[in-house]
Design an enzyme around this catalytic site. Structure first.
Site, PDB file in Angstrom:
ATOM      1  N   LYS A 141     -10.206  -9.150   5.665  1.00 14.52           N
ATOM      2  CA  LYS A 141      -9.380  -9.403   6.860  1.00 14.52           C
ATOM      3  C   LYS A 141     -10.021  -8.670   8.039  1.00 14.52           C
ATOM      4  CE  LYS A 141      -4.446  -8.934   8.087  1.00 14.52           C
ATOM      5  NZ  LYS A 141      -4.025  -7.560   8.409  1.00 14.52           N
TER       6      LYS A 141
ATOM      7  N   ARG B 144       3.644   4.273  15.938  1.00 11.93           N
ATOM      8  CA  ARG B 144       2.509   5.162  15.650  1.00 11.93           C
ATOM      9  C   ARG B 144       1.174   4.431  15.788  1.00 11.93           C
ATOM     10  NH1 ARG B 144      -0.442   2.723  11.754  1.00 11.93           N
ATOM     11  NH2 ARG B 144      -0.511   3.646   9.684  1.00 11.93           N
TER      12      ARG B 144
ATOM     13  N   SER C 156      -9.440   0.328  14.120  1.00 13.52           N
ATOM     14  CA  SER C 156      -8.186   0.880  13.591  1.00 13.52           C
ATOM     15  C   SER C 156      -7.756   0.175  12.297  1.00 13.52           C
ATOM     16  CB  SER C 156      -7.095   0.699  14.660  1.00 13.52           C
ATOM     17  OG  SER C 156      -5.814   0.792  14.105  1.00 13.52           O
TER      18      SER C 156
ATOM     19  N   ALA D 147       4.669  -8.935  16.387  1.00  8.50           N
ATOM     20  CA  ALA D 147       5.604  -7.804  16.342  1.00  8.50           C
ATOM     21  C   ALA D 147       5.037  -6.516  16.939  1.00  8.50           C
ATOM     22  CB  ALA D 147       6.028  -7.559  14.891  1.00  8.50           C
ATOM     23  N   GLN D 148       3.745  -6.273  16.787  1.00  4.21           N
ATOM     24  CA  GLN D 148       3.171  -4.995  17.269  1.00  4.21           C
ATOM     25  C   GLN D 148       2.887  -5.001  18.773  1.00  4.21           C
ATOM     26  OE1 GLN D 148       2.807  -2.684  14.753  1.00  4.21           O
ATOM     27  NE2 GLN D 148       3.466  -4.285  13.361  1.00  4.21           N
TER      28      GLN D 148
ATOM     29  N   GLU E 151       0.821  -1.213   0.000  1.00  6.89           N
ATOM     30  CA  GLU E 151       0.000   0.000   0.000  1.00  6.89           C
ATOM     31  C   GLU E 151       0.860   1.270   0.000  1.00  6.89           C
ATOM     32  OE1 GLU E 151      -3.478  -1.832   2.890  1.00  6.89           O
ATOM     33  OE2 GLU E 151      -1.627  -1.126   3.780  1.00  6.89           O
TER      34      GLU E 151
ATOM     35  N   ASP F 103      -7.313  -5.004   8.814  1.00  4.00           N
ATOM     36  CA  ASP F 103      -6.963  -3.723   8.188  1.00  4.00           C
ATOM     37  C   ASP F 103      -6.886  -3.800   6.675  1.00  4.00           C
ATOM     38  OD1 ASP F 103      -4.711  -5.266   8.038  1.00  4.00           O
ATOM     39  OD2 ASP F 103      -3.340  -3.781   8.872  1.00  4.00           O
TER      40      ASP F 103
HETATM   41  P1  NAD Z   1       2.792 -10.711  13.405  1.00  5.51           P
HETATM   42  O1  NAD Z   1       2.672 -11.672  12.276  1.00  5.51           O
HETATM   43  O2  NAD Z   1       4.129 -10.367  13.926  1.00  5.51           O
HETATM   44  O3  NAD Z   1       1.905 -11.204  14.656  1.00  5.51           O
HETATM   45  C1  NAD Z   1       0.592 -11.663  14.521  1.00  5.51           C
HETATM   46  C2  NAD Z   1       0.325 -12.662  15.643  1.00  5.51           C
HETATM   47  O4  NAD Z   1      -1.053 -13.043  15.582  1.00  5.51           O
HETATM   48  C3  NAD Z   1       1.147 -13.949  15.533  1.00  5.51           C
HETATM   49  O5  NAD Z   1       1.891 -14.173  16.701  1.00  5.51           O
HETATM   50  C4  NAD Z   1       0.088 -15.028  15.290  1.00  5.51           C
HETATM   51  O6  NAD Z   1       0.433 -16.283  15.856  1.00  5.51           O
HETATM   52  C5  NAD Z   1      -1.122 -14.415  15.959  1.00  5.51           C
HETATM   53  N1  NAD Z   1      -2.401 -14.959  15.518  1.00  5.51           N
HETATM   54  C6  NAD Z   1      -2.823 -15.246  14.262  1.00  5.51           C
HETATM   55  N2  NAD Z   1      -4.070 -15.725  14.284  1.00  5.51           N
HETATM   56  C7  NAD Z   1      -4.468 -15.734  15.583  1.00  5.51           C
HETATM   57  C8  NAD Z   1      -5.660 -16.112  16.243  1.00  5.51           C
HETATM   58  N3  NAD Z   1      -6.712 -16.587  15.575  1.00  5.51           N
HETATM   59  N4  NAD Z   1      -5.739 -15.986  17.589  1.00  5.51           N
HETATM   60  C9  NAD Z   1      -4.671 -15.507  18.301  1.00  5.51           C
HETATM   61  N5  NAD Z   1      -3.507 -15.136  17.713  1.00  5.51           N
HETATM   62  C10 NAD Z   1      -3.403 -15.252  16.374  1.00  5.51           C
HETATM   63  O7  NAD Z   1       2.031  -9.381  12.897  1.00  5.51           O
HETATM   64  P2  NAD Z   1       2.109  -7.909  13.495  1.00  5.51           P
HETATM   65  O8  NAD Z   1       3.167  -7.121  12.831  1.00  5.51           O
HETATM   66  O9  NAD Z   1       2.086  -7.977  14.989  1.00  5.51           O
HETATM   67  O10 NAD Z   1       0.724  -7.337  12.965  1.00  5.51           O
HETATM   68  C11 NAD Z   1      -0.492  -7.839  13.478  1.00  5.51           C
HETATM   69  C12 NAD Z   1      -1.637  -7.321  12.631  1.00  5.51           C
HETATM   70  O11 NAD Z   1      -1.779  -5.908  12.836  1.00  5.51           O
HETATM   71  C13 NAD Z   1      -1.450  -7.514  11.141  1.00  5.51           C
HETATM   72  O12 NAD Z   1      -2.661  -8.018  10.610  1.00  5.51           O
HETATM   73  C14 NAD Z   1      -1.181  -6.126  10.604  1.00  5.51           C
HETATM   74  O13 NAD Z   1      -1.633  -5.956   9.287  1.00  5.51           O
HETATM   75  C15 NAD Z   1      -1.982  -5.289  11.575  1.00  5.51           C
HETATM   76  N6  NAD Z   1      -1.509  -3.908  11.713  1.00  5.51           N
HETATM   77  C16 NAD Z   1      -2.458  -2.941  11.784  1.00  5.51           C
HETATM   78  C17 NAD Z   1      -2.060  -1.624  11.935  1.00  5.51           C
HETATM   79  C18 NAD Z   1      -3.091  -0.551  12.059  1.00  5.51           C
HETATM   80  O14 NAD Z   1      -2.750   0.632  12.008  1.00  5.51           O
HETATM   81  N7  NAD Z   1      -4.349  -0.900  12.249  1.00  5.51           N
HETATM   82  C19 NAD Z   1      -0.699  -1.289  11.972  1.00  5.51           C
HETATM   83  C20 NAD Z   1       0.239  -2.309  11.951  1.00  5.51           C
HETATM   84  C21 NAD Z   1      -0.178  -3.622  11.813  1.00  5.51           C
END
Ligand code: NAD
Length: 340
Positions: A232, A112, A293, A139-140, A56, A228
């Site tokens: 999804k 952020r 969000s 990671a977040q 994106e 997001d």
């Molecule tokens: P990541 O892959 O590091 O972590 C995601 C975690 O979710 C993993 O540990 C995974 O095992 C767990 N998971 C998956 N399905 C699950 C379920 N059904 N129940 C419990 N846990 C489950 O990803 P990340 O970097 O932490 O990002 C997480 C999400 O946040 C992503 O979908 C990303 O697109 C979204 N995100 C949104 C924003 C925003 O502004 N809204 C910003 C950054 C990331």
């Protein structure tokens, strides 16, 4: 010359005041920009989808600066030991179009996103909230927990992830963090049982039901971060029809947020309207509020401004010759043969 902030420079910038200190400054920068919402040139982000992910571009501009972020989302990347979300961003001056800053934005996105979550929760969660369920410990997640602990004084965090190693990693990172009590949970039910706030931050490109309506209690605030992009989502649709829903930028959220599950005329409030006192936030201690969000370009714009301000003030980063500087600007050809 354009200032360049790589991943090490970003760590230096954050470590000047620590993660919590940096997030606090970001909350101020984002709040300042949300309060002048009408001054921005805004558009839903431009997304390029594949079966397994999305790439994106997120632009925003005021009368002085233009900013954009490149960001991806590839939930299966972690299977190959790669990040799900990666980003970089740029800030340019409107007067000339000159790029002032080119910056790493993967760390910045996590910071952020946490800052925006606590800014929303500051207006939407119950003032006496202390317990948060964190579903998805990737990671977040640490950034979200530190933000809610430091900015909003939450004390107890109930952790659940389908993958135990993610929760173990989170616990190891935050084990010695003062004021944060971590609780391992075996199910979503166990994690949400004590929660005043539920943060969902899972990564799966599917219409998942991470939280069902039966798990939501009166007075809860839901910080729904992981859903997001189209196809999804994390919340059962019934939660949305029974709660007060807050979004960043409605045209983008209708495509990408939890509310993609709802009709096009489904009523929502944009967060900036609450910040400006134009619309109510939480209406009572029993209301259920949802911050749907998705991440909006103005949050990245605010973050680019903060990075630019801090980097210049503390002389962090390097400069790169991103734009040629020919002695005669109409003689670009000579510059190619004789770069000065
Ligand atoms: P990541 O892959 O590091 O972590 C995601 C975690 O979710 C993993 O540990 C995974 O095992 C767990 N998971 C998956 N399905 C699950 C379920 N059904 N129940 C419990 N846990 C489950 O990803 P990340 O970097 O932490 O990002 C997480 C999400 O946040 C992503 O979908 C990303 O697109 C979204 N995100 C949104 C924003 C925003 O502004 N809204 C910003 C950054 C990331």
């Amino acid at each position: 010359m354009t200032r360049f902030i790589d991943t090490h420079d970003m760590s230096k910038l954050v470590n000047l005041s620590g993660v919590a200190g940096f997030i606090r400054q970001l909350v101020d920068y984002i709040e300042y920009d949300f309060l002048r919402w009408g001054e921005f040139d805004k558009t839903p982000r431009v997304a390029s989808h594949s079966d397994i992910g999305v790439i994106e571009l997120m632009p925003a501009a005021d009368s002085a600066y233009y900013g954009f972020k490149y960001v991806n989302g590839h939930p299966q990347n972690t299977l190959h030991n790669q990040l799900t979300v990666m980003a970089f961003g740029a800030l340019a001056e409107i007067a000339t179009g000159y790029p002032l800053l080119l910056s790493e934005f993967t760390l910045a996105t996590a910071l952020r996103t946490a800052a925006t979550s606590v800014l929303a929760a500051k207006y939407l969660m119950r003032k006496n909230a202390r317990h948060m369920a964190v579903i998805g410990n990737g990671a977040q997640s640490e950034f979200q927990i530190i933000a809610f602990s430091e900015v909003l004084k939450l004390t107890d965090f109930w952790l659940y992830d389908v993958d135990d190693t993610a929760t173990e990693k989170l616990a190891a990172n935050l084990r010695d963090y003062a004021g944060i009590n971590l609780h391992f949970c075996r199910s979503v039910d166990e994690a949400v049982a004590q929660a005043d706030v539920i943060t969902t931050i899972t990564a799966d490109k599917t219409n998942a039901t991470i939280i069902s309506a039966a798990q939501v209690k009166p007075g809860m605030h839901l910080n729904a971060v992981g859903g997001d992009c189209p196809g999804k989502t994390e919340l059962e649709a019934r939660i949305l029809s029974e709660a007060d829903i807050f979004v960043e930028f409605t045209p983008q959220s209708r495509i990408e947020g939890e509310i993609q599950q709802m009709p096009d005329d489904f009523s929502v409030t944009e967060l900036w309207q609450v910040l400006r006192g134009e619309r109510p936030g939480r209406k009572s201690d029993t209301a259920v509020t949802v911050f749907d969000s998705v991440g909006f370009a103005i949050e990245d714009f605010s973050t680019l401004r903060l990075i630019n301000d801090m980097a210049r003030q503390h002389h962090i980063g390097s400069t790169v010759r991103l734009v040629p500087a020919p002695a005669n600007p109409r003689d670009l050809y000579r510059f190619l043969k004789h770069p000065e």
